[in-house]
Scaffold this motif. Structure first.
Motif, PDB file in Angstrom:
ATOM      1  N   LEU A  36       0.801  -1.228   0.000  1.00 53.68           N
ATOM      2  CA  LEU A  36       0.000   0.000   0.000  1.00 53.68           C
ATOM      3  C   LEU A  36       0.834   1.277   0.000  1.00 53.68           C
ATOM      4  N   GLY A  37       2.148   1.160   0.206  1.00 53.82           N
ATOM      5  CA  GLY A  37       3.009   2.334   0.106  1.00 53.82           C
ATOM      6  C   GLY A  37       3.177   3.093   1.409  1.00 53.82           C
ATOM      7  N   GLU A  38       3.768   4.289   1.288  1.00 51.35           N
ATOM      8  CA  GLU A  38       4.131   5.085   2.452  1.00 51.35           C
ATOM      9  C   GLU A  38       2.917   5.502   3.284  1.00 51.35           C
ATOM     10  N   HIS A  39       1.782   5.666   2.626  1.00 51.98           N
ATOM     11  CA  HIS A  39       0.587   6.144   3.325  1.00 51.98           C
ATOM     12  C   HIS A  39      -0.357   4.989   3.640  1.00 51.98           C
ATOM     13  N   ALA A  40       0.203   3.837   3.939  1.00 51.93           N
ATOM     14  CA  ALA A  40      -0.613   2.649   4.192  1.00 51.93           C
ATOM     15  C   ALA A  40      -1.531   2.840   5.392  1.00 51.93           C
ATOM     16  N   ALA A  41      -1.034   3.460   6.462  1.00 52.74           N
ATOM     17  CA  ALA A  41      -1.851   3.637   7.661  1.00 52.74           C
ATOM     18  C   ALA A  41      -3.083   4.477   7.363  1.00 52.74           C
ATOM     19  N   GLU A  42      -2.884   5.574   6.658  1.00 47.68           N
ATOM     20  CA  GLU A  42      -4.013   6.441   6.300  1.00 47.68           C
ATOM     21  C   GLU A  42      -4.998   5.709   5.398  1.00 47.68           C
ATOM     22  N   ALA A  43      -4.477   4.937   4.446  1.00 52.22           N
ATOM     23  CA  ALA A  43      -5.351   4.202   3.525  1.00 52.22           C
ATOM     24  C   ALA A  43      -6.203   3.181   4.271  1.00 52.22           C
ATOM     25  N   LEU A  44      -5.611   2.497   5.247  1.00 54.19           N
ATOM     26  CA  LEU A  44      -6.366   1.485   5.996  1.00 54.19           C
ATOM     27  C   LEU A  44      -7.411   2.113   6.915  1.00 54.19           C
ATOM     28  N   ARG A  45      -7.114   3.288   7.459  1.00 49.60           N
ATOM     29  CA  ARG A  45      -8.127   3.951   8.295  1.00 49.60           C
ATOM     30  C   ARG A  45      -9.335   4.359   7.451  1.00 49.60           C
ATOM     31  N   GLU A  46      -9.063   4.830   6.222  1.00 51.74           N
ATOM     32  CA  GLU A  46     -10.153   5.247   5.341  1.00 51.74           C
ATOM     33  C   GLU A  46     -10.911   4.051   4.783  1.00 51.74           C
ATOM     34  N   ASP A  47     -10.186   2.956   4.518  1.00 50.21           N
ATOM     35  CA  ASP A  47     -10.808   1.775   3.917  1.00 50.21           C
ATOM     36  C   ASP A  47     -10.096   0.529   4.450  1.00 50.21           C
ATOM     37  N   PRO A  48     -10.604  -0.046   5.547  1.00 49.31           N
ATOM     38  CA  PRO A  48      -9.916  -1.216   6.132  1.00 49.31           C
ATOM     39  C   PRO A  48      -9.817  -2.400   5.176  1.00 49.31           C
ATOM     40  N   TRP A  49     -10.722  -2.484   4.204  1.00 53.68           N
ATOM     41  CA  TRP A  49     -10.675  -3.623   3.278  1.00 53.68           C
ATOM     42  C   TRP A  49      -9.546  -3.501   2.258  1.00 53.68           C
ATOM     43  N   ARG A  50      -8.801  -2.388   2.310  1.00 58.26           N
ATOM     44  CA  ARG A  50      -7.593  -2.319   1.485  1.00 58.26           C
ATOM     45  C   ARG A  50      -6.596  -3.396   1.908  1.00 58.26           C
ATOM     46  N   LEU A  51      -6.756  -3.903   3.134  1.00 54.18           N
ATOM     47  CA  LEU A  51      -5.883  -4.983   3.596  1.00 54.18           C
ATOM     48  C   LEU A  51      -5.972  -6.199   2.688  1.00 54.18           C
ATOM     49  N   LEU A  52      -7.093  -6.348   1.994  1.00 55.09           N
ATOM     50  CA  LEU A  52      -7.291  -7.500   1.125  1.00 55.09           C
ATOM     51  C   LEU A  52      -6.346  -7.477  -0.072  1.00 55.09           C
ATOM     52  N   ALA A  53      -5.742  -6.327  -0.344  1.00 53.30           N
ATOM     53  CA  ALA A  53      -4.779  -6.245  -1.444  1.00 53.30           C
ATOM     54  C   ALA A  53      -3.432  -6.860  -1.082  1.00 53.30           C
ATOM     55  N   VAL A  54      -3.197  -7.116   0.194  1.00 54.42           N
ATOM     56  CA  VAL A  54      -1.929  -7.704   0.620  1.00 54.42           C
ATOM     57  C   VAL A  54      -1.934  -9.190   0.286  1.00 54.42           C
ATOM     58  N   PRO A  55      -0.915  -9.679  -0.412  1.00 54.60           N
ATOM     59  CA  PRO A  55      -0.896 -11.099  -0.801  1.00 54.60           C
ATOM     60  C   PRO A  55      -1.084 -12.023   0.394  1.00 54.60           C
ATOM     61  N   GLY A  56      -2.000 -12.984   0.244  1.00 55.78           N
ATOM     62  CA  GLY A  56      -2.228 -13.982   1.272  1.00 55.78           C
ATOM     63  C   GLY A  56      -3.373 -13.675   2.208  1.00 55.78           C
ATOM     64  N   VAL A  57      -3.811 -12.406   2.295  1.00 55.45           N
ATOM     65  CA  VAL A  57      -4.924 -12.063   3.179  1.00 55.45           C
ATOM     66  C   VAL A  57      -6.225 -12.531   2.545  1.00 55.45           C
ATOM     67  N   ARG A  58      -7.096 -13.159   3.346  1.00 55.32           N
ATOM     68  CA  ARG A  58      -8.353 -13.686   2.845  1.00 55.32           C
ATOM     69  C   ARG A  58      -9.517 -12.798   3.274  1.00 55.32           C
ATOM     70  N   PRO A  59     -10.666 -12.913   2.631  1.00 51.51           N
ATOM     71  CA  PRO A  59     -11.800 -12.028   2.940  1.00 51.51           C
ATOM     72  C   PRO A  59     -12.224 -12.050   4.403  1.00 51.51           C
ATOM     73  N   GLU A  60     -12.285 -13.228   5.025  1.00 52.12           N
ATOM     74  CA  GLU A  60     -12.735 -13.262   6.418  1.00 52.12           C
ATOM     75  C   GLU A  60     -11.752 -12.561   7.336  1.00 52.12           C
TER      76      GLU A  60
END
Length: 700
Positions: free
Chosen positions: A160-184
């Motif tokens: 997610l880059g340098e602003h990963a923390a801000e991106a996750l606060r705005e949209d927690p489902w951005r975590l799903l873009a990380v390889p290996g993370v599953r929907p649940e």
């Protein structure tokens, strides 16, 4: 398309060792409250094939969605209603797809800017790696608040880059873009951050799921999926309005939609076309790469060759070492794009073409998928052969002309089935108008680790000359794999024990007999030492997967404490510097700089942080890892739990890796013959063939 394929297919195991053996998170949210992803579970531990274990089995119960419903989740927007009407009307034949969707035109080819040719570098130098982004304290805090382990911070920052923390606060489902993370896991993370605001109908969740499903499809080789398959999967994952989710993803620009089927004007007035219209959706990167590749191939096919002497080409063809080589030379003399199909022995034909082109004063080059493929070309007289990765990076090959294109008049790409659409698009874009391109390969082997089936689609489009070699692979092994290529598993005469079948009853016996073959029987009876014998098995997990086999072989052949992060000097390893590329090597030593390997005579240093992702023991590998490389002897292990996963292309690839000898540790009974006869390959949905047929006339 079968909707179950989307649910069941996972990443091709050859893409990267990390993804197969624990490179991503794997623990779902716990029952006592929100929980984040774990960073250590091995996703392949329970699987038996290198096709990967499915994220969820077809036909299983839908996964529970987030606990809280989003207010108004059951209502559709006007845009979503329009999309739903569009999809259903087109699929039922009530209205033409053109009335709802406009297929984007391919982007114009950017003007090439002049740049100097890079200086040649060492052919086997490891590829340059992107700068590592250190996770911030703020990111660690966000992950902790969501219940995710701190170890995940590096992967999140890289994705997610340098602003990963801000991106996750705005949209927690951005975590799903990380390889290996599953929907649940992403749902659990979102629940922890959003609380009562979290619901299964959240637009952010739905959009992330669409992209995640398409990313998984790309890992399984697809460049597009039917909209109906996506709708089914979204509904199965508790998305209340799948149509709105698709529209949101399209509107954001990360997903493109295409129509495949007859245009309304293509049918006679008053007649209804019986050909179905399919609405396809794909990631923008895959879709645009396929568009760019089709455009580039059409450009090369239509380009007029440079001033060359036709008589010279004919003279070269007349002096070719075989009729098939002569046919290839004549085809290349007359066309800018040619395909060439054949087995290992047929590689001599592109080699003869390169020699003929150089004899005519042309700048010619042959490129293979692996270092071993490059060395085999050198053995055929192409002393300056390169790898595709080395050619594109500038580490190998002739460099570039002033306009930035490769300084070549003729390029023969061997192992072409291993080209994915993105690599192929980059390669074709690097060729100037008038460059002759030959895509050469064995059509029987497994397809690329990345999305697409470039070679198969170009051949199937019949839009360029296609040369099929008449040069058979020699010996009993060659006879066996030639039969497999046409769906026949036949018994062959092997007076020198070139082919040996070893029946086994269970995985434990399979491991025991494999170790016995490699350590004793093959060296004694065939004369091939253990370090030149490769074990190939369908998967990493299970009682007879690569992990179990490598553990047993290390104990027998090179016992030690594993003092270098589990490795000892002399250990055979599989080094994966990039997805889809496996380089065999041997551990030499280790120091502060990293693990030192000898890869075919080339020293390689793998930094300590990269070792878990890029290096695994390599006495046993999967067929996807082995494709493009050959050894003096191969031992193929077929445990009983792999019976349902075998395909003809897998069997063909595995059985053809041994040059002198093949042993088959056979525990799948009739499943082997059935796979060869009835299951050609795992299907992939792509658009390249359709795009080429629209731009080029069928070759005469």
């Amino acid at each position: 398309m079968n909707d179950d394929r989307l649910a069941g297919e996972a990443a091709d195991a050859a893409t990267t060792v990390a993804a197969e053996e624990g490179g991503g998170p794997g623990t779902p949210p716990g029952p006592d409250g929100p929980a984040g992803p774990s960073a250590s579970t091995e996703p392949g531990a329970s699987g038996g094939t290198d096709e990967g274990a499915p994220e969820s089995a077809p036909g299983s119960a839908p996964e529970p969605g987030p606990a809280a419903e989003e207010p108004g989740a059951g209502r559709r927007s006007a845009v979503a209603e329009a999309l739903a009407a569009a999809v259903r009307a087109v699929e039922s034949g009530e209205r033409p797809a053109a009335s709802f969707f406009n297929e984007p035109k391919p982007a114009p080819r950017p003007a090439r800017t002049a740049r100097p040719a890079p200086a040649p570098r060492a052919a086997a130098a490891p590829p340059a790696r992107a700068a590592v982004i250190a996770p911030s304290a703020e990111l660690t805090e966000v992950l902790a608040a969501g219940g995710a382990p701190e170890q995940l911070a590096g992967q999140v920052a890289a994705t997610l880059g340098e602003h990963a923390a801000e991106a996750l606060r705005e949209d927690p489902w951005r975590l799903l873009a990380v390889p290996g993370v599953r929907p649940e896991q992403a749902d659990g993370f979102a629940r922890a951050l959003l609380g009562a605001e979290c619901g299964p109908g959240d637009e952010r969740r739905a959009r992330a799921l669409v992209v995640w499903l398409l990313e998984r499809a790309a890992l399984a080789g697809h460049t597009v999926l039917e909209s109906s398959a996506l709708r089914s999967e979204l509904a199965r994952r508790s998305v209340p309005d799948a149509d709105e989710a698709l529209q949101s993803a399209v509107a954001e620009g990360s997903v493109l939609v295409f129509r495949e089927g007859p245009e309304p004007e293509e049918t006679e007035e008053g007649e209804e076309s019986t050909e179905p219209v399919r609405l396809l959706m794909g990631l923008d990167r895959c879709a645009m790469a396929e568009e760019s590749l089709a455009d580039g191939l059409a450009r090369l096919a239509n380009a007029v060759g440079r001033d060359e002497d036709p008589a010279g080409w004919e003279e070269a063809a007349a002096g070719a070492p075989s009729p098939s080589a002569a046919e290839l030379i004549r085809a290349v003399a007359a066309a800018g794009l040619v395909t060439h199909s054949g087995g290992e022995a047929a590689r001599a034909e592109p080699a003869a073409l390169i020699a003929a082109a150089e004899g005519l004063g042309l700048r010619a080059c042959a490129a293979a998928h692996t270092e071993d493929g490059r060395r085999r070309l050198a053995g055929l007289g192409v002393t300056d052969a390169v790898t595709v990765a080395g050619l594109l990076s500038g580490r190998e090959g002739p460099g570039r002309d002033e306009d930035g294109t490769l300084a070549l008049d003729v390029l023969a790409v061997l192992d072409a089935p291993q080209l994915d659409v993105e690599t192929a698009a980059l390669l074709v874009e690097s060729l100037a108008d008038g460059t002759r391109l030959v895509l050469s390969g064995d059509p029987g082997v497994l397809w690329s680790a990345g999305p697409g089936r470039v070679f198969a689609d170009v051949v199937a489009s019949r839009t360029c000359p296609a040369v099929v070699s008449r040069t058979p692979d020699p010996g009993p092994v060659g006879e066996l794999v030639s039969g497999i290529a046409v769906g026949e598993l036949q018994q062959v005469d092997a007076p020198g024990k070139e082919v040996v079948i070893v029946p086994v009853r269970d995985p434990g016996e399979a491991v025991h007999r494999t170790v016995q073959l490699v350590a004793d029987s093959v060296p004694r009876a065939i004369g091939v030492p253990a370090d030149r014998t490769q074990i190939i098995t369908p998967g990493h997990g299970g009682p007879a997967g690569t992990r179990a086999l490598n553990a047993a072989l290390k104990e027998r052949l090179n016992p030690g404490p594993g003092r270098f992060g589990g490795f000892d000097p002399g250990d055979r390893v599989a080094y994966v510097p990039a997805p889809g590329r496996m380089v065999p090597g041997t551990v030499v030593s280790a120091d502060a700089e990293g693990l030192r390997l000898d890869c075919g005579g080339t020293p390689v240093v793998v930094p300590p942080a990269r070792v878990p992702e890029e290096v695994r023991h390599g006495w046993a590998v999967t067929a996807h890892q082995a494709v493009g490389t050959r050894w003096e002897a191969a031992v193929v292990v077929l445990p009983g739990d792999a019976a349902s996963t075998l395909t003809r292309s897998w069997v063909y690839t595995a059985f053809s890796r041994g040059e002198r000898h093949l042993s088959v540790v056979h525990g799948v009974d009739q499943a082997l013959a059935r796979a060869v006869a009835e299951v050609p390959a795992t299907a992939r949905d792509t658009r390249l063939r359709t795009l080429l047929e629209a731009q080029l006339r069928p070759a005469g």
